[in-house]
Design an enzyme around this catalytic site. Sequence first.
Site, PDB file in Angstrom:
ATOM      1  CB  CYS A  83      -0.959  -0.022   1.180  1.00 56.34           C
ATOM      2  SG  CYS A  83      -2.329   1.156   1.005  1.00 56.34           S
ATOM      3  CG  HIS A 170      -3.505  -3.662   3.342  1.00 56.37           C
ATOM      4  ND1 HIS A 170      -2.438  -3.200   4.095  1.00 56.37           N
ATOM      5  CD2 HIS A 170      -4.150  -2.564   2.877  1.00 56.37           C
ATOM      6  CE1 HIS A 170      -2.444  -1.880   4.091  1.00 56.37           C
ATOM      7  NE2 HIS A 170      -3.469  -1.461   3.367  1.00 56.37           N
ATOM      8  CD  GLU A 172      -1.076  -6.262   5.469  1.00 57.23           C
ATOM      9  OE1 GLU A 172      -1.175  -5.066   5.775  1.00 57.23           O
ATOM     10  OE2 GLU A 172      -0.797  -6.646   4.306  1.00 57.23           O
ATOM     11  CB  SER A 224       3.112 -12.168  37.969  1.00 55.45           C
ATOM     12  OG  SER A 224       2.981 -12.759  36.684  1.00 55.45           O
ATOM     13  N   GLY A 225       3.394 -15.509  38.399  1.00 47.49           N
ATOM     14  CA  GLY A 225       2.572 -16.713  38.307  1.00 47.49           C
ATOM     15  C   GLY A 225       1.867 -16.826  36.979  1.00 47.49           C
ATOM     16  N   GLY A 226       1.964 -15.766  36.149  1.00 49.40           N
ATOM     17  CA  GLY A 226       1.399 -15.814  34.801  1.00 49.40           C
ATOM     18  C   GLY A 226       2.358 -16.492  33.842  1.00 49.40           C
ATOM     19  CB  VAL A 227       1.841 -17.934  30.468  1.00 51.01           C
ATOM     20  CG1 VAL A 227       1.388 -16.727  29.652  1.00 51.01           C
ATOM     21  CG2 VAL A 227       2.585 -18.923  29.585  1.00 51.01           C
ATOM     22  CG  ASP A 228       3.338 -13.018  29.497  1.00 53.96           C
ATOM     23  OD1 ASP A 228       3.080 -13.955  28.719  1.00 53.96           O
ATOM     24  OD2 ASP A 228       2.643 -11.998  29.602  1.00 53.96           O
ATOM     25  CB  SER A 229       6.719 -13.553  35.008  1.00 55.14           C
ATOM     26  OG  SER A 229       5.642 -14.196  35.666  1.00 55.14           O
ATOM     27  CB  SER A 230       5.783 -18.943  34.396  1.00 54.89           C
ATOM     28  OG  SER A 230       4.986 -18.524  35.482  1.00 54.89           O
TER      29      SER A 230
END
Length: 514
Positions: A83, A170, A172, A224-230
């Site tokens: 574009c 586009h 995508e 934190s116990g979340g998936v990211d930090s784990s």
Amino acid sequence: MSKQQTILVLDFGSQYTQLIARRIRENKVFSRIIPYNTPAQEIADMAPKGLILSGSPASVINKKSPYPDKGIFKLKIPILGICYGMQVIGEMLGARVRHTKEREYGKVELFIDETRDLFSHLPGNLTCWASHGDYLTKLPPGFITSAHTLNTSIAAISNRKSKVFGVQFHPEVTHTEKGNQILSNFLFKICGCFGRWTMQSFITQSIENIKKTIGRDKVVLGISGGVDSSVAALLIHKAIHRNLRCIFINNGLLRKDEPEQVKKILRDAFHLNLGYADRTKRFLSRLKGVFDPEEKRKIIGGEFVRVFEEEAAKIKGVKFLGQGTLYPDVIESISPGGAPSSRIKSHHNVGGLPQDMKLKLIEPLRDLFKDEVRQIARALGLPDGIIYRQPFPGPGLAVRIIGEVTEQRLDLLREVDRRVIEEIRNADLYDKVWQSFAVLLPIKSVGVMGDERTYENVVALRCVTSDDGMTADWVKLPSEVLEKISNRVINEVKGVNRVVYDISSKPPATIEWE
């Protein structure tokens, strides 16, 4: 980047820039978004296999519009303009761009004139998604027209010798028929990529990079116990083992009973070197009298770092702060490298970090989207309870309380939140919904309970579906589920007499209210 094939996406501010990067990764080729004005020499140093120039809300006819370094055309790297990106290529290489009499917006019929390269093995016409008010009226020297529409005689261009291509639509977006095939042709036929970037290869390379970066130094990581930090903790743990110290900070902004639940999960599932710091009073004191959401995020981000620095000072040899920062955090906090796309909000772990922090950052997930992190989590063997835990914002309930954060308002919202999650689970919807939560609004409404007038708080219920957090749509919850949530909240939580449901998508809204 030298060890993997990379496609660089030059960001001119398009709403679809992140989508381009995701489509490339879906083809098992690593992609990275960089600012449109990155110097050509810096691009050459990154040794990419190809460049993609994104769309933009700007017009090349405007003299102040963004342009890339003209040196990119001398790097002998395949280039695809999408574009606005195609119009930039045309304008810089000798074409002519003009405003259209009629904008092409939405689905258009594309007729293919050149069946090689981008359009190899595709039918003669496709339904594509267009969104533009400018078009090429003249080709640059050395280019041919590869496709056209009924309204645009030059809808795609190509120069096989220089390997520079452009499309006015586009590819995508999912609305474009065979759009992924067009991008695949660019990646594999034109750029010569192999498609070997997988989550397992990311894990291997990430561990190697962490080892080289950290050496014998030590890392403290906020978990934190979340998936990211784990996942970030496990990757760093695999790289440096005992030199990682995980710290779970209770900032007083967590959900009901969450500190106890998180500590149990982390210790039982991972056997990590885990410390616990309760800093509730400290955070609430800093947030007293603060109403602006950006200020909240920066205060919370700054206090997190200060606490980690204090904890790190107790451990000899700590030089790094580990974080589970994701790509959407970076994209929304600061436009990628200073590109024209605007900042949406400062995430506490990106735009909210103090400039004078003493620890160096180590963020192994900084280039990944949420769904990619979950793929890594599965490969690492994390339990489903962590992998599919609904995302929870780093600033916690502070950004779900509109206005000042007080202990009383936090307690009220915790009780509301617990009932929302319970009913979402009871309806077997927890794993089907990206996020489900309540927001405490800064208003009160008149009600009647027990034949008496009430004047109490209003809470908003927010449930959305998403793949990566970059876009989201509101969930059409069954009316009986909405009814149960509303009845429980109003009848069981003292101080609430009205529940409303947020039916906004992202964009134009964001998932969180602040």
